[in-house]
Design a protein around this motif. Structure first.
Motif, PDB file in Angstrom:
ATOM      1  N   TYR A   1       0.859  -1.179   0.000  1.00  0.00           N
ATOM      2  CA  TYR A   1       0.000   0.000   0.000  1.00  0.00           C
ATOM      3  C   TYR A   1       0.894   1.227   0.000  1.00  0.00           C
ATOM      4  N   ASP A   2       0.439   2.267  -0.689  1.00  0.00           N
ATOM      5  CA  ASP A   2       1.116   3.565  -0.694  1.00  0.00           C
ATOM      6  C   ASP A   2       0.106   4.585  -1.200  1.00  0.00           C
ATOM      7  N   GLU A   3       0.569   5.758  -1.550  1.00  0.00           N
ATOM      8  CA  GLU A   3      -0.346   6.812  -1.996  1.00  0.00           C
ATOM      9  C   GLU A   3      -1.078   6.453  -3.278  1.00  0.00           C
ATOM     10  N   ARG A   4      -0.596   5.443  -3.989  1.00  0.00           N
ATOM     11  CA  ARG A   4      -1.270   5.015  -5.225  1.00  0.00           C
ATOM     12  C   ARG A   4      -2.439   4.081  -4.958  1.00  0.00           C
ATOM     13  N   GLY A   5      -2.425   3.363  -3.833  1.00  0.00           N
ATOM     14  CA  GLY A   5      -3.536   2.488  -3.531  1.00  0.00           C
ATOM     15  C   GLY A   5      -3.141   1.221  -2.797  1.00  0.00           C
ATOM     16  N   ILE A   6      -4.078   0.265  -2.764  1.00  0.00           N
ATOM     17  CA  ILE A   6      -3.968  -0.992  -2.031  1.00  0.00           C
ATOM     18  C   ILE A   6      -3.745  -2.121  -3.030  1.00  0.00           C
ATOM     19  N   VAL A   7      -2.744  -2.966  -2.791  1.00  0.00           N
ATOM     20  CA  VAL A   7      -2.346  -3.991  -3.760  1.00  0.00           C
ATOM     21  C   VAL A   7      -2.570  -5.395  -3.218  1.00  0.00           C
ATOM     22  N   TRP A   8      -3.089  -6.277  -4.079  1.00  0.00           N
ATOM     23  CA  TRP A   8      -3.133  -7.708  -3.801  1.00  0.00           C
ATOM     24  C   TRP A   8      -2.858  -8.449  -5.108  1.00  0.00           C
ATOM     25  N   TYR A   9      -2.590  -9.759  -5.006  1.00  0.00           N
ATOM     26  CA  TYR A   9      -2.238 -10.572  -6.172  1.00  0.00           C
ATOM     27  C   TYR A   9      -3.168 -11.758  -6.277  1.00  0.00           C
ATOM     28  N   THR A  10      -3.447 -12.162  -7.534  1.00  0.00           N
ATOM     29  CA  THR A  10      -4.394 -13.238  -7.743  1.00  0.00           C
ATOM     30  C   THR A  10      -4.331 -13.735  -9.183  1.00  0.00           C
ATOM     31  N   ASN A  11      -5.206 -14.666  -9.490  1.00  0.00           N
ATOM     32  CA  ASN A  11      -5.351 -15.187 -10.848  1.00  0.00           C
ATOM     33  C   ASN A  11      -6.286 -14.256 -11.629  1.00  0.00           C
ATOM     34  N   TYR A  12      -5.803 -13.707 -12.734  1.00  0.00           N
ATOM     35  CA  TYR A  12      -6.623 -12.782 -13.523  1.00  0.00           C
ATOM     36  C   TYR A  12      -7.841 -13.461 -14.152  1.00  0.00           C
ATOM     37  N   ASP A  13      -7.779 -14.792 -14.302  1.00  0.00           N
ATOM     38  CA  ASP A  13      -8.902 -15.522 -14.904  1.00  0.00           C
ATOM     39  C   ASP A  13      -9.930 -15.963 -13.875  1.00  0.00           C
ATOM     40  N   SER A  14      -9.707 -15.659 -12.602  1.00  0.00           N
ATOM     41  CA  SER A  14     -10.641 -16.038 -11.545  1.00  0.00           C
ATOM     42  C   SER A  14     -11.944 -15.248 -11.680  1.00  0.00           C
TER      43      SER A  14
END
Length: 217
Positions: free
Chosen positions: A68-81
């Protein structure tokens, strides 16, 4: 047996006032996240992600915040989910953190975009080997005949890639860019503290700014 409607809890651990909170919601979030980590609450990095499909049906799932930073909140996953497909059709989402032991909730809304390929590569290669193989082995959200499918896929990709699996093209990060934050602190008699931060667009062309306001609980 106690009836579920009779379950009650009095929230009395802390308070959240305008004077004691940060004017910048990211700083307020960072403070609360660090306090949750220091308190050793179970999985303080767990958050619910809510998306909406093209048929307007919402869905939620729990994922782990990774940055997380001033750009936003990040998470990772399967794009096809399922969430990936829903975000492709409707890029707006909502996040929620619930730190039960601290009687706190944080809600975040905004637009979602994929992080850069470089960011996804860097994070992917920092993961344990089993997790990297798992990203290849699991056709996330798809119907499979049994767990044996996952085990067989993992064995196949493990033999193929050995110790250096590349990042799958269907796997990577998302970043939610907040335009609304809400911080909820449980209080006695259900008179909870609830502060909202709204991103406003000045008509005079000035920089975007956050307006902090109290909401009735």
């Amino acid at each position: 047996m106690t009836h579920i409607a009779n379950l009650r809890k009095s929230y009395e651990r802390a308070e959240l006032s305008e004077d004691a909170s940060h004017a910048d919601p990211l700083k307020q979030f960072e403070q609360w996240l660090k306090e949750a980590m220091a308190a050793e609450v179970p999985e303080p990095n767990a958050m619910t992600v809510a998306t909406v499909a093209s048929n307007l049906r919402p869905s939620t799932r729990v994922v782990l915040i990774k940055d997380y930073d001033e750009r936003g909140i990040v998470w990772y996953t399967n794009y096809d989910s399922r969430k990936g497909q829903e975000l492709a059709g409707n890029p707006y989402a909502a996040l929620q953190f619930h730190w039960v032991e601290l009687e706190r909730v944080v809600r975040i809304e905004g637009i979602v975009e994929k992080v850069s390929a470089e960011e996804s590569d860097t994070y992917f290669h920092s993961r344990p080997l089993d997790s990297r193989i798992g990203a290849w082995a699991s056709p996330q959200s798809q119907v499979i005949s049994g767990r044996g499918v996952l085990v067989a896929n993992a064995a196949r990709y493990g033999a193929q890639f050995l110790l250096n699996p590349p990042r799958p093209p269907h796997w990577g990060g998302y970043r939610l860019k907040p335009d609304n934050w809400q911080f909820w602190q449980g209080r006695k008699s259900r008179l909870h503290d609830r502060l909202q931060y709204r991103l406003v667009h000045p008509s005079d062309g000035a920089d975007l700014s956050w307006v902090r306001e109290r909401l009735a609980p």
